[in-house]
Design an enzyme around this catalytic site. Structure first.
Site, PDB file in Angstrom:
ATOM      1  N   HIS A  77     -18.764  19.413 -42.620  1.00 39.75           N
ATOM      2  CA  HIS A  77     -17.732  20.433 -42.407  1.00 39.75           C
ATOM      3  C   HIS A  77     -16.405  19.908 -41.877  1.00 39.75           C
ATOM      4  O   HIS A  77     -15.368  20.516 -42.106  1.00 39.75           O
ATOM      5  CB  HIS A  77     -18.259  21.588 -41.530  1.00 39.75           C
ATOM      6  CG  HIS A  77     -18.264  21.290 -40.057  1.00 39.75           C
ATOM      7  ND1 HIS A  77     -19.336  20.737 -39.418  1.00 39.75           N
ATOM      8  CD2 HIS A  77     -17.321  21.478 -39.105  1.00 39.75           C
ATOM      9  CE1 HIS A  77     -19.065  20.604 -38.126  1.00 39.75           C
ATOM     10  NE2 HIS A  77     -17.837  21.046 -37.914  1.00 39.75           N
ATOM     11  N   GLU A 134     -10.986  17.704 -43.395  1.00 36.48           N
ATOM     12  CA  GLU A 134      -9.862  17.833 -42.483  1.00 36.48           C
ATOM     13  C   GLU A 134      -9.572  16.526 -41.732  1.00 36.48           C
ATOM     14  O   GLU A 134      -8.429  16.160 -41.547  1.00 36.48           O
ATOM     15  CB  GLU A 134     -10.138  18.956 -41.484  1.00 36.48           C
ATOM     16  CG  GLU A 134      -9.031  19.062 -40.461  1.00 36.48           C
ATOM     17  CD  GLU A 134      -8.837  20.467 -39.976  1.00 36.48           C
ATOM     18  OE1 GLU A 134      -9.855  21.145 -39.768  1.00 36.48           O
ATOM     19  OE2 GLU A 134      -7.675  20.876 -39.804  1.00 36.48           O
ATOM     20  N   ASP A 135     -10.613  15.819 -41.300  1.00 42.50           N
ATOM     21  CA  ASP A 135     -10.411  14.710 -40.366  1.00 42.50           C
ATOM     22  C   ASP A 135     -10.643  13.313 -40.937  1.00 42.50           C
ATOM     23  O   ASP A 135     -10.467  12.338 -40.213  1.00 42.50           O
ATOM     24  CB  ASP A 135     -11.348  14.869 -39.151  1.00 42.50           C
ATOM     25  CG  ASP A 135     -11.073  16.148 -38.385  1.00 42.50           C
ATOM     26  OD1 ASP A 135      -9.947  16.667 -38.517  1.00 42.50           O
ATOM     27  OD2 ASP A 135     -11.984  16.612 -37.675  1.00 42.50           O
TER      28      ASP A 135
HETATM   29 MN    MN Z   1     -16.526  20.963 -36.151  1.00 40.75          MN
END
Ligand code: MN
Length: 481
Positions: free
Chosen positions: A58, A62-63
């Site tokens: 998840h 994004e990261d």
């Molecule tokens: Mn998280």
């Protein structure tokens, strides 16, 4: 017993571990600890494999340098869709901006979040698991961030957990968060509950023995356990009762879990034969389940040593459902419905899941740029529910203020489309009559009847509205009444 990870799950762990390599959490641990904790929570909730894999991945898009198309190639469309949903949501400000373009007029974060998530409730489940682990490790963050996350949890996530009937999650989230929002009050109330339980312990032991003997005598199989009141719910109830602790009747409660519904009512009888029930404090949520699907019998009694004690009586399934809720069952039900639909069998989601369907429809309409009547949506999602009956005794759950056509379309669009009249409690009535809790509603139909545009004024639920509009557009005719 723990199931072994499937090859797909193992592969997802490898991919995530590599992607997050060299990253650390504020606690100083390697970052991968977090997605693995989310995985474990999702497993405990009984989620399907795609959701578990999406939970592991998840935070990657994004990261890390991993992209959505990498995920799609390795794990398929459905996992990619879920990860994308969580990513969009995790950047709360961006997410909210997107919703702002849909819904400039509402400041209700809860509603906005729900609509943003309406597409696939599993995105929300992953987000809840993510939030739960972040709360469990909140002490590592600076105080201002702690407060912000804790407040948002109380305002948005704990009510959502309640809405999904995920009781354990709601209690854990709310108490973890409340500790950061108001630490002084938290300690105060926690001490109060502990003190109260300590003082009640001896007399509870005796009551447990009495109950055990009486139920054994009736040959009812049961499990007995104490239920500890959550700090946050005590806080909220005290606010409702002018801080008067003597008006809180469920500080101590005993839970009796039995095999079937008949035993629930027999057990209630046994409890009342031992102790005096308090007037007006018997609640039957078995015959009339709560809107989130919660079922149980509750009764408050005065014990022989003049203590006030609540009993909660339910079956194993009801108990399981009260603690873990809709998360797993929604997915299960939807799969089953889709399969049956393909086979030509049309069924409906259980009524306690219909609000999710309505959210999905609303989300779809918004995406297509169509107008949505927020007031009606809100009414439908949050207003008190009423239960009305078909002549055969089936219970139909509707928002307060519903009209006969809402009821008719809830039964089936074929019924809705052909309404010529309505009988309420055996008497002829009309389509403008608001239904009341407990009404028996009989819809009269004729195969010659066609839907009328004017019916839009006699409907309050989005569900019925959608079905009627669909039919009106299909007929092309305007069917002026
Ligand atoms: Mn998280």
């Amino acid at each position: 017993m723990k199931k072994e990870d499937s090859d797909r799950v193992k592969h997802a762990i490898e991919v995530a571990t590599k992607a997050h390599e060299g990253q650390f959490r504020k606690t100083g641990e390697p970052y991968i600890i977090h997605p693995l904790a989310v995985k474990k929570i999702l497993e405990e909730w009984g989620m399907d494999e795609d959701t578990i894999i999406a939970g592991i991945l998840h935070d990657t898009v994004e990261d890390t340098s991993l992209t959505l198309s990498d995920i799609k190639n390795e794990f398929g469309e459905s996992v990619a869709f879920l990860v994308d949903g969580v990513t969009k949501l995790s950047n709360a400000r961006d997410g909210m901006r997107e919703i702002d373009t849909y819904l400039p007029e509402t400041r209700d974060n809860f509603l906005r979040l729900l609509i943003a998530l309406g597409d696939d409730i599993r995105v929300l489940i992953i987000k809840l698991a993510d939030r739960l682990h972040n709360l469990r490790t909140l002490s590592a963050l600076p105080p201002d961030k702690q407060r912000k996350i804790a407040k948002e949890t109380l305002e948005v996530f704990a009510p959502l957990a309640d809405r999904l009937n995920m009781g354990l999650l709601r209690v854990e989230m709310a108490d973890l968060a409340f500790k950061y929002v108001d630490p002084k009050r938290y300690d105060e109330l926690k001490n109060l509950i502990d003190k109260y339980n300590k003082s009640a312990a001896k007399s509870l032991k005796k009551i447990e023995q009495e109950i055990t003997a009486a139920l054994q005598k009736e040959k009812i199989q049961f499990e007995l356990s104490g239920r500890v009141k959550s700090v946050y719910s005590l806080h909220k109830e005290l606010a409702k009762h002018n801080q008067n602790i003597n008006e809180i009747y469920d500080l101590t409660a005993l839970r009796i879990i039995v095999n079937d519904i008949t035993d629930c009512y027999l057990t209630l009888g046994v409890v009342h034969s031992l102790y005096t029930p308090m007037g007006g404090r018997i609640k039957d949520d078995i015959a009339m389940p709560k809107q989130n699907g919660y079922q149980s019998l509750h009764t408050t009694v005065i014990t022989k040593d003049k203590r006030v004690l609540e009993f909660q009586i339910r079956t194993k399934e009801m108990h399981e459902y009260a603690e873990h809720g809709l998360a797993a069952s929604f997915y299960y039900n939807e799969q089953k419905l889709t399969e049956n639909y393909k086979k030509g069998k049309i069924e409906h989601l259980p009524t306690n899941l219909l609000w999710i369907t309505e959210l999905q429809m609303t989300a779809a309409r918004l995406r297509e740029g169509k107008k949505v009547d927020l007031k009606k949506l809100k009414l439908n999602l949050f207003a008190d529910r009423i239960f009305v009956y078909t002549p055969k005794g089936d219970i139909i759950d509707l928002p307060q203020g519903s009209l006969p056509l809402d009821f008719a379309y809830r039964l089936h669009s074929e019924i809705g489309d052909h309404v010529i009249g309505v009988k309420i409690n055996g008497k002829m009535s009309n389509l403008n009559k608001k239904l009341e809790h407990g009404d028996i509603v009989e819809i009269l139909t004729s195969k010659h009847q066609t839907p009328k545009r004017s019916w839009l004024e006699k409907i309050i639920t989005p569900h019925a509205r959608q079905k009627l509009l669909h039919r009106l557009n299909k007929n092309g005719a305007d069917g002026r009444a």
